[in-house]
Design a protein around this motif. Structure first.
Motif, PDB file in Angstrom:
ATOM      1  N   PHE A 297      44.881  34.447  23.846  1.00  0.00           N
ATOM      2  CA  PHE A 297      43.751  33.946  23.088  1.00  0.00           C
ATOM      3  C   PHE A 297      44.095  32.596  22.470  1.00  0.00           C
ATOM      4  CE2 PHE A 297      43.331  38.646  22.742  1.00  0.00           C
ATOM      5  CZ  PHE A 297      42.174  38.772  23.486  1.00  0.00           C
ATOM      6  N   ALA A 298      43.073  31.823  22.176  1.00  0.00           N
ATOM      7  CA  ALA A 298      43.284  30.498  21.582  1.00  0.00           C
ATOM      8  C   ALA A 298      43.872  30.651  20.180  1.00  0.00           C
ATOM      9  CB  ALA A 298      41.968  29.731  21.531  1.00  0.00           C
ATOM     10  N   GLN A 299      44.691  29.719  19.834  1.00  0.00           N
ATOM     11  CA  GLN A 299      45.341  29.760  18.525  1.00  0.00           C
ATOM     12  C   GLN A 299      44.305  29.696  17.410  1.00  0.00           C
ATOM     13  OE1 GLN A 299      48.300  26.705  18.032  1.00  0.00           O
ATOM     14  NE2 GLN A 299      49.067  27.536  16.106  1.00  0.00           N
ATOM     15  N   GLY A 300      44.498  30.561  16.418  1.00  0.00           N
ATOM     16  CA  GLY A 300      43.623  30.561  15.253  1.00  0.00           C
ATOM     17  C   GLY A 300      42.361  31.390  15.402  1.00  0.00           C
ATOM     18  N   GLN A 301      42.121  31.978  16.572  1.00  0.00           N
ATOM     19  CA  GLN A 301      40.918  32.785  16.763  1.00  0.00           C
ATOM     20  C   GLN A 301      41.093  34.188  16.179  1.00  0.00           C
ATOM     21  OE1 GLN A 301      37.875  31.680  18.227  1.00  0.00           O
ATOM     22  NE2 GLN A 301      38.992  29.813  17.758  1.00  0.00           N
TER      23      GLN A 301
ATOM     24  N   ILE B  60      34.360  32.930  22.744  1.00  0.00           N
ATOM     25  CA  ILE B  60      35.020  31.885  21.966  1.00  0.00           C
ATOM     26  C   ILE B  60      36.484  32.211  21.701  1.00  0.00           C
ATOM     27  CG2 ILE B  60      34.429  32.839  19.710  1.00  0.00           C
ATOM     28  CD1 ILE B  60      34.437  29.093  20.780  1.00  0.00           C
ATOM     29  N   HIS B  61      36.887  33.480  21.855  1.00  0.00           N
ATOM     30  CA  HIS B  61      38.277  33.865  21.601  1.00  0.00           C
ATOM     31  C   HIS B  61      39.254  33.064  22.459  1.00  0.00           C
ATOM     32  CE1 HIS B  61      36.141  36.889  19.573  1.00  0.00           C
ATOM     33  NE2 HIS B  61      36.249  37.876  20.436  1.00  0.00           N
ATOM     34  N   TYR B  62      38.812  32.679  23.670  1.00  0.00           N
ATOM     35  CA  TYR B  62      39.662  31.881  24.562  1.00  0.00           C
ATOM     36  C   TYR B  62      39.346  30.390  24.477  1.00  0.00           C
ATOM     37  CZ  TYR B  62      40.536  36.413  26.860  1.00  0.00           C
ATOM     38  OH  TYR B  62      40.874  37.723  27.134  1.00  0.00           O
ATOM     39  N   ARG B  63      38.325  30.050  23.735  1.00  0.00           N
ATOM     40  CA  ARG B  63      37.833  28.678  23.654  1.00  0.00           C
ATOM     41  C   ARG B  63      37.595  28.108  25.057  1.00  0.00           C
ATOM     42  NH1 ARG B  63      37.334  26.781  18.679  1.00  0.00           N
ATOM     43  NH2 ARG B  63      37.291  24.594  19.279  1.00  0.00           N
ATOM     44  N   TYR B  64      38.347  27.097  25.458  1.00  0.00           N
ATOM     45  CA  TYR B  64      38.033  26.397  26.711  1.00  0.00           C
ATOM     46  C   TYR B  64      38.980  26.782  27.846  1.00  0.00           C
ATOM     47  CZ  TYR B  64      35.885  23.942  22.888  1.00  0.00           C
ATOM     48  OH  TYR B  64      35.194  23.665  21.734  1.00  0.00           O
TER      49      TYR B  64
END
Length: 309
Positions: A57-61, A91-95
């Motif tokens: 997962f993206a950092q900070g999610q 959005i947990h993975y962002r892009y």
């Protein structure tokens, strides 16, 4: 003449009932043909994720501890008669769209996917082209109401919207009502681009006048609206009658041919609502919809944007 199959389905005859009465009761006990839709129900908005070190997962999610796996989703679809689904990159993975790409490859018979790209990255148009080559069928942008979403009116949008129009894939937008005028200005510049506004732009039920901003987009024939989030907008229990008032206004303005239902699973469960209720709301509880309206909102409108054929 009654079909032989009805005679086979008839209950044993009572001495007090004639043969005709028995067959009449048997017919009444059978489900009506109209109770089963003649079209495939398609859900155009869900999310999936999985705690897997291969797809961090993206950092900070802030990610829920539980998974929302495609297998869980498929079981819900089967239980509720939903045949196909469009998965929106969560959005947990962002892009980083790799996990969703893997799901699309694993279950092509069930899913299409919409990717995310970074709206403040000048290279995003090229990233979008790459994702479309990988099999994605659209992109999602999420401009926030605060200053962090000002990029929606900035210089990086025209190249991205132009590329999306060139690729002939839909642009989907999660945006508050305050951003709809800026989105309208972009739609004006790219009239051939299919645009989908998610969740009725989350119009608050206690400020129904705000819906006029979204209704103003009806003049653009390639704009579609997702009828979802009634469960989060409403201040009432199911079937969320106050939020249904917003839906009726949108139906009167856009017509059902440009509206589509959606569950937003598993986010719907955060509001103590259920996947099935998002479906029964439109299928069974919106009294202002006729059978043809429902066929559009549950199926045919989605096929106009994401064809599964």
């Amino acid at each position: 003449m009654l079909d032989d199959s009805l005679e086979k389905a008839a209950p044993p005859q009572s001495p007090d009932l004639s043969r005709r009465d028995v067959l009449r009761l048997a017919v009444a006990a059978m489900p009506l043909a109209n109770s089963v839709p003649s079209y495939s129900i398609i859900d155009p908005h869900v999310h999936v994720w999985k705690h897997d070190p291969a797809f961090p997962f993206a950092q900070g999610q802030r990610v829920p501890e539980r998974d929302a796996s495609p297998e869980m989703l498929i079981e819900l679809m089967k239980a509720n008669g939903v045949s196909k689904t469009v998965i929106i990159q969560v959005i947990h993975y962002r892009y980083d769209n790799r996990y969703l790409a893997s799901v699309l490859k694993q279950y092509p018979q069930y899913f299409q996917g919409v990717c995310r790209v970074d709206p403040i990255d000048p290279a995003s148009p090229d990233h979008l082209s790459k994702h479309i080559e990988e099999g994605f069928r659209g992109v999602r942008l999420s401009p926030a109401a605060d200053a962090g979403g000002d990029w929606i009116a900035g210089p990086l949008m025209p190249p991205l919207w132009s590329r999306c129009e060139k690729l002939k894939v839909p642009m989907t937008l999660l945006a508050p009502m305050s951003r709809i005028p800026a989105i309208g200005a972009l739609i004006e510049r790219y009239p051939e681009l299919t645009v989908v506004i998610d969740h009725m732009a989350d119009c608050p039920v206690d400020h129904p006048e705000e819906l006029e901003k979204l209704i103003a987009l009806k003049r653009y024939p390639r704009v579609f609206v997702k009828i979802s989030h009634c469960w989060s907008l409403s201040k009432q229990p199911y079937p969320w009658r106050d939020a249904q008032g917003l839906v009726k206004r949108l139906c009167d303005s856009f017509g059902p041919q440009r509206l589509m239902w959606a569950t937003d699973w598993p986010i719907i469960e955060n509001s103590h609502a259920e996947y099935r209720q998002a479906l029964t709301l439109v299928r069974d509880d919106m009294d202002f919809l006729n059978a043809d309206d429902k066929s559009w909102m549950l199926s045919k409108t989605v096929e106009r944007v994401w064809s599964f054929n």
